[in-house]
Write a protein that holds these residues in place. Sequence first.
Motif, short mmCIF file in Angstrom:
data_model
loop_
_atom_site.label_atom_id
_atom_site.label_comp_id
_atom_site.label_asym_id
_atom_site.label_seq_id
_atom_site.Cartn_x
_atom_site.Cartn_y
_atom_site.Cartn_z
N PHE A 46 2.94 9.64 -9.99
CA PHE A 46 2.26 9.55 -11.28
C PHE A 46 1.33 10.75 -11.50
CE2 PHE A 46 -1.56 8.19 -13.63
CZ PHE A 46 -0.99 7.94 -14.87
N LEU A 47 0.59 11.13 -10.47
CA LEU A 47 -0.34 12.25 -10.59
C LEU A 47 0.41 13.57 -10.82
CD1 LEU A 47 -2.90 11.34 -7.78
CD2 LEU A 47 -3.31 11.32 -10.25
N ARG A 48 1.55 13.73 -10.19
CA ARG A 48 2.32 14.97 -10.39
C ARG A 48 2.86 15.06 -11.82
NH1 ARG A 48 1.96 14.39 -5.15
NH2 ARG A 48 2.33 16.15 -3.73
N MET A 49 3.11 13.91 -12.43
CA MET A 49 3.55 13.92 -13.83
C MET A 49 2.36 14.11 -14.77
SD MET A 49 6.60 11.03 -13.77
CE MET A 49 5.65 10.01 -14.76
N ALA A 50 1.23 13.50 -14.45
CA ALA A 50 0.06 13.58 -15.33
C ALA A 50 -0.63 14.94 -15.24
CB ALA A 50 -0.93 12.47 -14.98
N PHE A 51 -0.66 15.53 -14.03
CA PHE A 51 -1.33 16.82 -13.83
C PHE A 51 -0.40 17.76 -13.09
CE2 PHE A 51 -4.48 13.36 -13.52
CZ PHE A 51 -5.24 13.63 -14.66
N PRO A 61 0.81 -1.23 0.00
CA PRO A 61 0.00 0.00 0.00
C PRO A 61 0.84 1.27 0.00
CG PRO A 61 -0.89 -1.58 1.54
CD PRO A 61 0.41 -2.14 1.09
N GLU A 62 1.92 1.27 0.76
CA GLU A 62 2.74 2.47 0.84
C GLU A 62 3.44 2.75 -0.49
OE1 GLU A 62 4.24 5.92 2.34
OE2 GLU A 62 2.68 4.61 3.14
N VAL A 63 3.95 1.66 -1.10
CA VAL A 63 4.60 1.81 -2.41
C VAL A 63 3.60 2.32 -3.44
CG1 VAL A 63 5.72 0.58 -4.29
CG2 VAL A 63 6.34 0.06 -1.92
N LEU A 64 2.39 1.74 -3.41
CA LEU A 64 1.35 2.17 -4.36
C LEU A 64 0.98 3.63 -4.14
CD1 LEU A 64 -0.99 -0.93 -4.47
CD2 LEU A 64 0.25 0.05 -6.39
N ARG A 65 0.89 4.03 -2.86
CA ARG A 65 0.54 5.42 -2.58
C ARG A 65 1.62 6.37 -3.11
NH1 ARG A 65 1.44 9.25 0.94
NH2 ARG A 65 2.95 7.99 2.11
N CYS A 66 2.87 6.03 -2.88
CA CYS A 66 3.96 6.87 -3.38
C CYS A 66 3.97 6.90 -4.91
CB CYS A 66 5.30 6.35 -2.85
SG CYS A 66 5.51 6.52 -1.07
N TYR A 67 3.77 5.71 -5.49
CA TYR A 67 3.74 5.65 -6.97
C TYR A 67 2.60 6.52 -7.51
CZ TYR A 67 3.71 3.70 -11.69
OH TYR A 67 3.76 3.55 -13.04
N THR A 68 1.44 6.44 -6.86
CA THR A 68 0.28 7.22 -7.31
C THR A 68 0.56 8.71 -7.21
OG1 THR A 68 -1.20 5.48 -6.53
CG2 THR A 68 -2.17 7.64 -6.93
N ASN A 69 1.16 9.14 -6.11
CA ASN A 69 1.47 10.58 -5.96
C ASN A 69 2.42 11.06 -7.05
OD1 ASN A 69 -0.14 10.83 -3.70
ND2 ASN A 69 1.52 10.39 -2.26
N TRP A 89 -3.21 -0.92 -12.95
CA TRP A 89 -4.61 -0.50 -12.85
C TRP A 89 -4.73 1.02 -12.73
CZ3 TRP A 89 -7.87 -3.98 -14.34
CH2 TRP A 89 -7.54 -5.33 -14.21
N LEU A 90 -3.74 1.65 -12.16
CA LEU A 90 -3.73 3.12 -12.12
C LEU A 90 -3.62 3.69 -13.53
CD1 LEU A 90 -1.26 3.63 -9.13
CD2 LEU A 90 -3.73 4.01 -9.09
N HIS A 91 -2.77 3.07 -14.34
CA HIS A 91 -2.61 3.54 -15.72
C HIS A 91 -3.88 3.30 -16.53
CE1 HIS A 91 1.71 4.58 -15.77
NE2 HIS A 91 1.77 3.74 -14.75
N MET A 92 -4.54 2.18 -16.27
CA MET A 92 -5.80 1.91 -16.98
C MET A 92 -6.86 2.93 -16.58
SD MET A 92 -6.03 -2.25 -16.92
CE MET A 92 -7.59 -2.25 -17.78
N GLU A 93 -6.93 3.24 -15.29
CA GLU A 93 -7.88 4.25 -14.82
C GLU A 93 -7.62 5.60 -15.49
OE1 GLU A 93 -10.86 6.10 -12.33
OE2 GLU A 93 -10.47 4.02 -12.92
N HIS A 94 -6.34 5.96 -15.58
CA HIS A 94 -5.97 7.22 -16.21
C HIS A 94 -6.27 7.19 -17.70
CE1 HIS A 94 -3.10 10.04 -18.20
NE2 HIS A 94 -3.53 10.83 -17.23
#
Length: 1325
Positions: A17-22, A7-15, A59-64
């Motif tokens: 990823f979002l900073r790069m996408a937006f 979960p922690e790795v996913l949360r960091c990855y998500t943060n 799955w984060l990339h698919m959602e995006h």
Amino acid sequence: MPGGSNPEVLRCYTNDFLRMAFPGQDLAVYEILSKVFLANAGQLCSSLGKGEMDFSPIWLHMEHFYLQDDYQLFVDIAKSNDTVVSELQAMYEKDPPEMFVTLDALNILLRKLQPTEDGLLPFNACVAWLKSVKSIKPWVEWVSLDNHQLHLHQKQQQLLESVLHDWTCTNIVYMLIDHLLHNETQIEEKLLKLVVKQFIFLWNLLHKMPRFEPEKTFDLVTKVLKQCNKNADVVYLVKGVKDCKSCLREITEPAELPCGHIFCTPCILEWPNRQCKICKEHFPVDYTPTASEATREAVACHNKFRRKCNSFFLEFLTVYFLGDQAAPSAQIIQRLIQFVACKPSPEQQAGKRVYKPKSELSPFEECMDTSPTIQSSLLKLLLRCRFNSVKVHLEEYLSQMEEKMPNQSSRDHFYFMVIHCLEDFMHPSDEEGVRELAQSCLSTMDLSTFCQAEVSRINTLQSIAQLRLSISHVATTLGRQLLSDPSSPSAQEKQKDQDVVDAMKKLVAKAPTLWPQVFLIRNLCDIYGLTSMWKILQVEKWILPQGVDISQDRSAWSNTMLMFSALDRVQNLLKNKESSENQSLAAVMRQMENILQLPPVPEELLEDKLKKIMDALGDKDDPGLLEVVFHTALTLALSSSPITHLLKNICFKPDVVKGSYLPTMPGDLLFDEKNWKIGATDKIWTCQCGTFWVVTKCGRPTEVKRCKCGAAVGGIRHNPTDGFEEKKITGDQTEKGYILASPTMRRNELERSLSPACVGLTRALLHSTLLLGTSTDRQAVLDLMKEKPENVEAFFWGHLQKDMECLAEALSRNTEDAVLIVHLFLQQLSKHKPAESSVALSILPEKRDREEWEMSFKALAQPFFQELEQILNSVKEQRISEGPHGSGLLLKIAYGQTPPFQDLPTEGLINQACMWRFEQKMTIQTLMHFLLQEDGGGTGNPYPILLELLSKLENIQHVQHLPDVLRLQNTLIHFFQSSHIGEDYTVQQFLHQPELSEDQRWAFSRAIETIRKVWSNIKMNPPSSGITVKPDLSPNEINTSTTTILNLLPTQFSISHLVTTFLIQLQNSCVDTAARVTRERQRSISAEEVKPSSVLAITKSDLLTMALANLQYEIEEDGTKTTYFDFQLLQRQVVQRFISGKPIIKSQTAPSIALNNVSTLQDTKMKVKDQLPQEPLSINQQKRIMEEARSVNALSKALATLKMAAEFLAVTGGDPEQPLPNYVRQELRMDTNAKQFQDLPVVPNTQLKHILSLWKVLAARRSMLLVQMNQDPFYLVPEEFQGQLDVKEVKDLALALSNTNLDLFLIELHEMIMVALSNLQPEHE
């Protein structure tokens, strides 16, 4: 990914990823997005993985991937509204299982926008509320689109329905407030309080409905409108007067009686008894009806308020009932038809004040204006919505017409309005469609069936509308056949035209009524003019109704009568031998003798010369332009108007004008910075291809982009790329003198402050004077000209003819009318009395002198154009009254008067005169002419958005198909790169691929048609399009059966790329112009993000319908009608409906492909040979393929796979011994393609070392099968390689092949044709 489920790795990855996408968002926004992304991606994993797959970053990339636009929309909302972020944080604090962030954000915004008294009062608060609602409109529209709703869950769908319902309630109230406050800086405080209560009342009742219910919504809105009007009565009309109680119309000229009651002034003056109609109190006979300034202002405000209600109601109906959605209910259709049918009596229209019983009033009388333009617009919207649904209710209403409308003229008005709207509704989009409709209608229609009273009325009206449309087409066809139309149709087209004319002849021969002939004559007169109509009638005598003779004297038709006032003055001056004007008149006579090539007579009196010239003009078959020149010369000799001094010099002393800036000559658009939308520090740069670029901010390049030619433009750190240079505008390059080129190159365009109509009129006078000047001093005129034509007289005659065509087009009239209009203006010019302060400009040495002259001309021409309709009507009346009986009868028919025929049948609607009334249709040119009469007080046109749309609408209407064009280009690029036959496929073959769905095929066909139409428009005038077109660009025309997809690929300077760039430029220009007016913040998107909701979607029909809804007219006591448009309201509606929220599209992101990076077949094969050794298939293997392979489809699929494999091998190489199917399956990951090899002999057992030999044999076999199917596989081979063998060559070839393996020979021959010759094809040079 190690620890991918942590979960922690996913949360960091998500943060991250979002900073790069937006990038660039606030921390709070990232926190919300992180929660939403993880929750929604987890749900996506659960629903698709079905518990068998672990959650991972994929799955984060698919959602995006699926919801990128949705999240970007939330980011945009968060940027604009800080409070939304804080409320969402509170809402998501406990991590609910479902978080629909965009819908939740919109839900919060709409909740905040619920109308309240605190939010809508005072006036400034109301304006702020409108801005807030307007700002979220694009976002709500996006979430309502189908492509957004594809990805919804059930709960998300429920939330969306709730959001859209709230938006409907808010938007209806928004539209009403927006219309009522339009163009207001303040509003009566008491009225505002009253109507705000109604707004809140309306919103609450609408919101109580569980969903949008059309009938209830309709009733609520009309109820609120009526109440708003009552409130306006109370506030504005303290006497309680809403309408004049005498005529029951709006009071426009109020007058107050001694008793205090208010009526229309004309009504009071017409009363036989001096008694108030309300309280019956008498007033003195000598009483003069007057009203105080306060009363007049109150009545004007009240009337304006009602017109605003009227405007809102039309938009409300358009948006919620008569748009693209399903047809409105029967109840609503019936009520709208009642409104459409309500009409003031003709006595009221003519200004006579008569009492109208309440039974004739519409149910909307209390909240809507029943003007004919509004009724007509509403009926067109009804018919366009769902004709079959409306038709049933119209028939029901028409069957009760005599009960509902006892007044015959009211019924006639309604019948004609239905026919007129049906014509517009059923008009096909192209010429071929009109011809087919006309042929079918004229061939099958039996007019006798419509002469019976019991026939269905709506069917009769529909048939009459079809017949009118068909007859109008016949008139156009006759003109094309008999008047030497410049467009020469093919033999097949000519036969089709003749078939239509023959069908019309047969219909006339057996018709029981004369009205079709009458209507045909009226069409001929309107389209071509009286003289041309007469020429057609001389040949086609079957058109003439019995009793109409055309052999009578046509002197009353001549424009000579318009010269009478000038000729009378001339004759009076000639009698006075000492007159100062005689010298100029003598020069005019000499000039006209030269032009008419009349032999000079020594010592001939000027009176005799004048008679000789008039006789010579009368002997000409068509003296139209000669009369214009002569009339111009006489006017210049006699007029004292300041604008004639320059023209006099050109006419009589052309050497004096040398070095002048002549009127209407084009200026230096590059130097004139008003034509560039740039700031003070911006600079203009040019690419090496000549395309202009504007570098903003400091004016030095800081980034690199791609020009449409493919070259790099811009630069880094103020260092420009090679070939990108700043355009130094050191001086004005505007040229003096006459600089127009050939008349065939001209189009109707604006020149500085002059409208196209003004330009046409000015140039008609200028070219007339230049023609006269050539007779005075030919060399001096040549010295004025930039280009020296061999025959200067023919050159100016050509331009004068073009002037008439341009003037006719600008005014939506025919060229004969244009000639008449020039004569009428010359009449006015001769009577013009200059003001004492006016300065006469006889030469124009400076640009400002020309601008001053043009402004003076415009000041004189504008009032003339405004009164033109009345002036032309008076000329028509004069011609009818002064002509002989036979001629007058034909003129009465042509000019629309009811012909005095005896014993005409009267049974049935088809025999009613009102059915065959001819009315000029409102066109874009007419609307443009009205718009250009508006004066911005020296700041240009006050309605720049409308001006931009109208001037470019011919192409802007195609912008709506830009998404299809972009999608087509991407598909073509993919097809071209992945198919071995991509280069040779025609557009038609591409469209018939089985892989394409019907929706794709239809969308691509529409895109190709868009490219064809826009390319045709660009070719006509490349400079005006702003597009650089290479002279050798091919093909000249786009034909689906012969044009290859290679010609539609978006390559550098290709047709497809030019059209795409042009459409993007049109969108961006309109959006930019609107943003400058509305101050709306712009956003930009790439070509990949373009959706149907992103582009302008406006058609001529849309704009004309909206314009007619804003047409106001006043009918004077004498019955004359003055029309004018509320352009300010129209521009605002156009922006709100079509432009607001539309993005700027980055043209550099449009699809493109560089052919020099795409290898030909021969190049690819050579590179494969360099990478790995090749061996031929055995002779037996080749023979097996040539004998056993029988499926063209299987061969095509195998060849496409081989091409892709060969292109990979050409780069990477491979093991020659590896089986080909294994390479395709394992290296290329194309299992399906590898399995398809099983359908062919030999192929499954081949290796990579056989790939080129296999390719060669399969291609040859495919071509053989196509030949056996009567298809030509070599149709794209240039003609120079397709000669016929003579007899000797055939014998020699047969002898040579007698001892040859024919299959092997054909394989090698096919390889030479398809590969070796491919480099020689012109398309691939």
